[in-house]
Design an enzyme around this catalytic site. Structure first.
Site, mmCIF file in Angstrom:
data_model
loop_
_atom_site.group_PDB
_atom_site.id
_atom_site.type_symbol
_atom_site.label_atom_id
_atom_site.label_comp_id
_atom_site.label_asym_id
_atom_site.label_seq_id
_atom_site.Cartn_x
_atom_site.Cartn_y
_atom_site.Cartn_z
ATOM 1 N N ALA A 158 24.562 105.089 113.480
ATOM 2 C CA ALA A 158 23.456 104.201 113.847
ATOM 3 C C ALA A 158 22.162 104.978 113.612
ATOM 4 O O ALA A 158 21.356 105.190 114.515
ATOM 5 C CB ALA A 158 23.569 103.759 115.301
ATOM 6 N N CYS A 205 19.749 94.694 107.135
ATOM 7 C CA CYS A 205 18.661 94.938 108.088
ATOM 8 C C CYS A 205 18.431 93.683 108.933
ATOM 9 O O CYS A 205 18.515 92.564 108.428
ATOM 10 C CB CYS A 205 17.360 95.243 107.355
ATOM 11 S SG CYS A 205 17.431 96.635 106.234
ATOM 12 N N ASN A 216 28.984 96.962 102.786
ATOM 13 C CA ASN A 216 28.228 97.801 103.694
ATOM 14 C C ASN A 216 29.146 98.082 104.900
ATOM 15 O O ASN A 216 30.297 97.660 104.919
ATOM 16 C CB ASN A 216 26.939 97.085 104.116
ATOM 17 C CG ASN A 216 25.831 98.067 104.455
ATOM 18 O OD1 ASN A 216 26.077 99.155 104.950
ATOM 19 N ND2 ASN A 216 24.594 97.677 104.188
#
Length: 301
Positions: free
Chosen positions: A70, A129, A191
């Site tokens: 993260a 995002c 991803n």
């Protein structure tokens, strides 16, 4: 010697092996281990229109067969990137793919427009995002939002555009089709998969952010399946990634339908991985008497 070069939307890579964004910096820290001239492309860490500090620590945790991160796309911003990183990468005979991140469509377009005249070969748009204007859901989790941002980015892009797809969706083919209809030249996937780890001794989350993106060998079967599905749903080329640690892993993605592959988490374990994958793929072609790697793309139906 077998032909290793592949074509991504008019850009010729000397071989299909590239780095995965965020796992290789912008090449400088790995250049003492790997000759960047031997890679098909270097994909940079995400670049935003302004510097991002990233998330609070701890930001990384190990898991069985992988890791959680993260980081929060910490980066120095487009100005530093253009002054420092592009000149470094231009010293090498490899393609440069810039990963772009943002919090609004305008953020992305600002970076893409800025890069239009820079000597880089392709842009990879990180749509995982959170879209701050739409309540924080990632651009890549809503097909309409994904198609819309792809269209906008294409208006400003001077290079072919790769849309990097999030696996945290119900139907990956719906997202791939949305990117294609928005004008994407290439899609890359997957991803990271959203995950969580709890420190039972401290009785708290292992990551300050609570959740993180899971990558590494544990995600590979999911990634191969999604690449296969997308290859049968769209006509544009695919860059496959997710847990690649060997030439055998990379070849699975290519046979599933990927034109090129990105090596990510494995770089943290073994900084020589990308070169080993290139060499291993060449050895496989020779052993199997395959004259051109393109013969293997999507050969498993």
């Amino acid at each position: 010697m077998s032909k290793m070069s592949v074509n991504l939307a008019g850009v010729t890579l000397k071989n299909p092996v590239m780095t995965a964004s965020g796992t290789f910096g912008s090449g400088a820290e790995y250049s003492e281990f790997v000759d960047l001239n031997n890679l098909g492309a270097v994909v940079t860490k995400g670049v935003a229109n302004v510097p991002w500090p990233g998330n609070p620590t701890p930001r990384v945790a190990e898991t069985t067969g992988g890791m959680l991160n993260a980081i929060g796309l910490q980066n120095p911003g487009i100005d530093v990137f253009c002054e420092r990183d592009i000149p470094f990468l231009k010293k090498y005979d490899t393609k440069i793919i810039v990963n772009v991140c943002g919090k609004t469509t305008e953020d992305y377009c600002e970076v893409v427009e800025r890069l239009a005249d820079e000597p880089v070969d392709m842009l990879e748009i990180n749509v995982s995002c959170p879209n701050v204007k739409e309540g924080g859901i990632a651009f890549g989790q809503n097909p309409k939002a994904l198609e819309a941002i792809t269209k906008e980015v294409k208006k400003y892009a001077g290079q072919p555009v790769i849309m990097k797809l999030s696996p945290n969706v119900t139907d990956i083919t719906e997202m791939a089709r949305a990117a294609e209809s928005g004008g994407a030249d290439v899609v890359s996937l997957i991803n990271t998969i959203t995950g969580m780890k709890i420190d039972i001794n401290r009785r708290t989350f292992a990551l300050a952010n609570k959740t993180g993106g899971m990558s590494g060998p544990a995600v590979k079967p999911v990634a191969v399946r999604m690449v296969y599905q997308v290859a049968n749903a769209v006509k544009i080329p695919i860059i496959g990634m997710g847990g690649i640690a060997s030439a055998e892993d990379a070849l699975e993605f290519i046979m599933a339908g990927a034109t090129a592959v990105s090596v990510g988490t494995a770089n943290f374990i073994n900084p020589y991985t990308t070169q080993e994958v290139v060499d291993g793929m060449a050895a496989f072609l020779k052993k199997q008497k395959v004259e051109d790697i393109n013969e293997l793309i999507g050969c498993v139906k």
